[in-house]
Design a protein around this motif. Structure first.
Motif, PDB file in Angstrom:
ATOM      1  N   ASP A  40      32.563   7.132  -9.738  1.00  0.00           N
ATOM      2  CA  ASP A  40      31.236   7.728  -9.586  1.00  0.00           C
ATOM      3  C   ASP A  40      30.478   7.749 -10.911  1.00  0.00           C
ATOM      4  O   ASP A  40      29.240   7.735 -10.925  1.00  0.00           O
ATOM      5  CB  ASP A  40      31.361   9.158  -9.049  1.00  0.00           C
ATOM      6  CG  ASP A  40      32.215   9.237  -7.796  1.00  0.00           C
ATOM      7  OD1 ASP A  40      33.415   8.952  -7.904  1.00  0.00           O
ATOM      8  OD2 ASP A  40      31.693   9.592  -6.734  1.00  0.00           O
ATOM      9  N   ALA A  65      35.099   7.390  -3.082  1.00  0.00           N
ATOM     10  CA  ALA A  65      34.477   8.128  -4.176  1.00  0.00           C
ATOM     11  C   ALA A  65      35.522   9.013  -4.847  1.00  0.00           C
ATOM     12  O   ALA A  65      36.414   9.555  -4.189  1.00  0.00           O
ATOM     13  CB  ALA A  65      33.321   8.971  -3.649  1.00  0.00           C
ATOM     14  N   VAL A  78      31.280   1.844  -3.264  1.00  0.00           N
ATOM     15  CA  VAL A  78      31.833   3.200  -3.301  1.00  0.00           C
ATOM     16  C   VAL A  78      31.309   3.979  -2.102  1.00  0.00           C
ATOM     17  O   VAL A  78      30.092   4.028  -1.865  1.00  0.00           O
ATOM     18  CB  VAL A  78      31.438   3.904  -4.615  1.00  0.00           C
ATOM     19  CG1 VAL A  78      32.035   5.312  -4.665  1.00  0.00           C
ATOM     20  CG2 VAL A  78      31.913   3.090  -5.815  1.00  0.00           C
ATOM     21  N   ASP A  92      31.569   7.671   0.402  1.00  0.00           N
ATOM     22  CA  ASP A  92      31.982   9.072   0.395  1.00  0.00           C
ATOM     23  C   ASP A  92      32.937   9.347   1.549  1.00  0.00           C
ATOM     24  O   ASP A  92      33.384   8.423   2.252  1.00  0.00           O
ATOM     25  CB  ASP A  92      30.760   9.987   0.445  1.00  0.00           C
ATOM     26  CG  ASP A  92      29.931   9.790   1.710  1.00  0.00           C
ATOM     27  OD1 ASP A  92      30.435   9.198   2.697  1.00  0.00           O
ATOM     28  OD2 ASP A  92      28.748  10.230   1.732  1.00  0.00           O
ATOM     29  N   ASP A  95      27.710   5.238  -1.456  1.00  0.00           N
ATOM     30  CA  ASP A  95      27.252   6.019  -2.605  1.00  0.00           C
ATOM     31  C   ASP A  95      26.756   5.133  -3.742  1.00  0.00           C
ATOM     32  O   ASP A  95      25.863   5.516  -4.498  1.00  0.00           O
ATOM     33  CB  ASP A  95      28.379   6.903  -3.134  1.00  0.00           C
ATOM     34  CG  ASP A  95      28.458   8.226  -2.398  1.00  0.00           C
ATOM     35  OD1 ASP A  95      27.536   8.525  -1.619  1.00  0.00           O
ATOM     36  OD2 ASP A  95      29.441   8.957  -2.600  1.00  0.00           O
TER      37      ASP A  95
END
Length: 425
Positions: A207, A285, A306, A308, A314
Motif C-alpha cells: 500500500d 492489500a 492490489v 482490498d 486499491d
C-alpha cells in the motif's frame, strides 16, 4: 625470607604485579573482543581467532583459570609487601597499614585499571596472543578450576540461576540498521543507502509503494475503438490493465509488445486485443513489500493489482516500484521531466493529490507522516475531516500546504511549500 636481598623481594613484587596485570588484560580483552569479527577471521583460516572462539565457548573454565591466577598473584603480592615492610621498618601496625595501602594502590594502577584500559582499547588485536598464553595455563589449572566451578555451579543452582555458555547475542534488525548507519566511514554513501532501504523494506507494505487507483492508466474495452487504439499506440507503459466498463472488472493485463506486430499489419481489433491479454495477478492489500518481492520472483510476475478485503482494486504495483524503494529511482515510464518533483525558485512545487507520501518525502526531503493515509489527498482529508475547497491552506508536520484544485470529491492539485530549516540547538 630474612636471607633474601631486599632488591630481590622488590623485583619479585614487580613481577607479581605485572603477572596480575596480564590476567586483568587477558580477561578484558577476551570478553571485549568483537565476536563477529573473530568469527569472520576464523572462517578465513586465522588460527588465533579460532583459539579465542574456543576459549569463549568454555567461558566458565576460562574465567576460572584467570581469576584463580589473578587472586593467587594478588595474595602473594600483598604478603610480599608485608614482608618488605617488616624488613624495612618493623612490624608496627601503622607500618603494615601503610604497606597495605601501598600495595592496594599499586594493584589498582599497575595490575587492574591500566591493563584493563589497554585490553578494552585493543581487544581485537590482543585477544589472539593472550589466548595463546592462557591456553596452557588452563590445562595446568584444569583440576583446580573444575573443583571451583563445581562449588560455583552448586551455589548458582541454590539461587535458581542457570548460566549458559557465553555467545554473542544476535543483533536485532534495528541494531543492524544502526550499525550500518554508523559505518559511514567504511561504506560508500550509495551502498549505505541501499542497505538501510533493505531494512526499511521489512516495515512497509504494498500500500505504501503502489500507484493509487485514481492514477492507474488502463484500457476500457467498452470505449470507442479509435480511443483504445490511440491509447495503445501512445502509452508510455509496457503493460496496461484492461477492464470492461469499470476498473474493478479487470479482464487481463496487456503487454504492448504483443500487439506491435498486429498494429503494423493492421490486424489489431477488439477480438485480437483480448487474445493478447495475460491473466491478471492480484495482491492482497497489506502484503509486506519484501514478501511481495519474493512472490513476484516465485510467480514470475512484474505487475500486480492490489485489492482490498472485498476484492475492490486499491492500486497497481510493479516490480520496479519495490526495487526503487531499495536502490532509489532509476527509471521512469513517463515522458522526460513529466514525473519530476523539484522545488521551484519560489520554494514551492505543484503536485498531484494522488501522490504517495513516501515518494514526496523521498524526492522533496520532507517528513510527512506515514502512519496513516498513504497519499497526499488522504492526508489532507484526514487532517481537515472534510473535503476542502480550492484555496484552503493548512500546515502538516511543519509543511505549509495549499489546496489548488478539487474535483469529484477528491483533491486534484496541491501546492507544497518548502519548510523552513530547523534551528540546531
Amino acid at each position: 625470607m630474612d636471607d633474601i636481598p631486599l632488591l630481590a623481594l622488590l623485583a619479585v613484587l614487580v613481577v607479581l604485579l605485572l603477572v596480575s596485570g596480564f590476567f586483568s588484560m587477558t580477561e578484558t580483552a577476551l570478553m571485549a573482543a568483537n565476536r563477529y569479527r573473530l568469527r569472520h577471521r576464523a572462517e578465513a583460516g586465522d588460527k588465533g581467532a579460532k583459539r579465542v572462539l574456543g576459549l569463549l565457548a568454555q567461558t566458565d573454565r576460562m574465567l576460572g583459570a584467570i581469576l584463580l591466577g589473578n587472586n593467587l598473584v594478588n595474595a602473594a603480592a600483598a604478603t610480599l609487601v608485608s614482608v618488605i615492610t617488616i624488613t624495612l621498618v618493623g612490624d608496627d601496625k601503622w607500618a603494615l597499614g601503610l604497606g597495605t595501602l601501598a600495595v592496594t594502590f599499586c594493584i589498582l594502577v599497575v595490575s587492574e585499571v591500566s591493563p584493563k584500559i589497554v585490553g578494552a582499547a585493543y581487544a581485537d588485536r590482543l585477544a589472539p596472543p593472550l589466548a595463546f598464553l592462557l591456553t596452557p595455563l588452563m590445562q595446568l589449572t584444569r583440576p583446580v578450576v573444575g573443583v571451583i566451578n563445581l562449588f560455583a555451579n552448586g551455589l548458582l543452582s541454590l539461587l535458581r540461576l542457570k548460566p549458559k555458555h557465553y555467545e554473542a547475542s544476535p543483533l536485532s534488525r534495528e541494531e543492524l540498521r544502526s550499525l550500518v548507519l554508523g559505518a559511514r566511514h567504511l561504506l560508500p554513501g550509495k551502498h549505505q543507502s541501499i542497505l538501510v532501504n533493505l531494512f526499511d523494506l521489512e516495515r512497509i507494505t504494498v500500500d505504501d509503494v503502489m500507484t493509487p487507483r485514481t492514477a492507474i492508466e488502463a484500457v476500457d474495452l467498452e470505449a470507442d475503438w479509435e480511443e483504445i487504439a490511440a491509447q495503445v499506440a501512445t502509452s508510455y507503459h509496457t503493460r496496461l490493465p484492461v477492464y470492461r466498463g469499470d476498473l474493478h472488472r479487470i479482464v487481463g493485463i496487456l503487454h504492448l509488445k504483443r500487439v506491435v506486430g498486429l498494429q503494423q499489419r493492421e490486424l489489431l481489433n477488439r477480438e485480437t486485443l483480448e487474445e493478447c491479454l495475460a491473466p491478471p495477478y492480484f495482491i492482497p492489500a497489506g502484503t509486506p513489500a519484501f514478501a511481495q518481492l519474493q512472490f513476484f520472483q516465485e510467480n514470475r510476475q512484474r505487475l500486480g493489482l492490489v485489492v482490498d478485503e472485498y476484492g475492490e482494486i486499491d492500486g497497481l504495483l510493479t516490480l520496479d516500484d519495490i526495487i526503487e524503494e531499495i536502490v532509489g529511482e532509476f527509471t521512469t515510464s513517463t515522458p522526460a521531466g513529466g514525473n519530476r518533483l523539484v522545488w521551484g525558485e519560489d520554494g514551492s512545487v505543484l503536485v498531484d493529490g494522488s501522490r504517495s507520501l513516501r515518494e514526496l518525502n523521498r524526492k522533496l526531503g520532507l517528513d510527512l507522516p506515514l502512519s496513516g493515509p498513504k497519499t497526499l489527498n488522504g492526508l489532507i482529508v484526514e487532517y481537515l475531516q472534510d473535503i476542502p475547497e480550492s484555496g484552503v491552506g493548512l500546515k502538516v508536520g511543519g509543511i505549509p500546504i495549499e489546496v489548488v484544485h478539487t474535483q469529484d470529491r477528491s483533491i486534484k492539485t496541491v501546492r507544497l511549500f518548502r519548510p523552513a530549516p530547523r534551528e540546531k540547538r
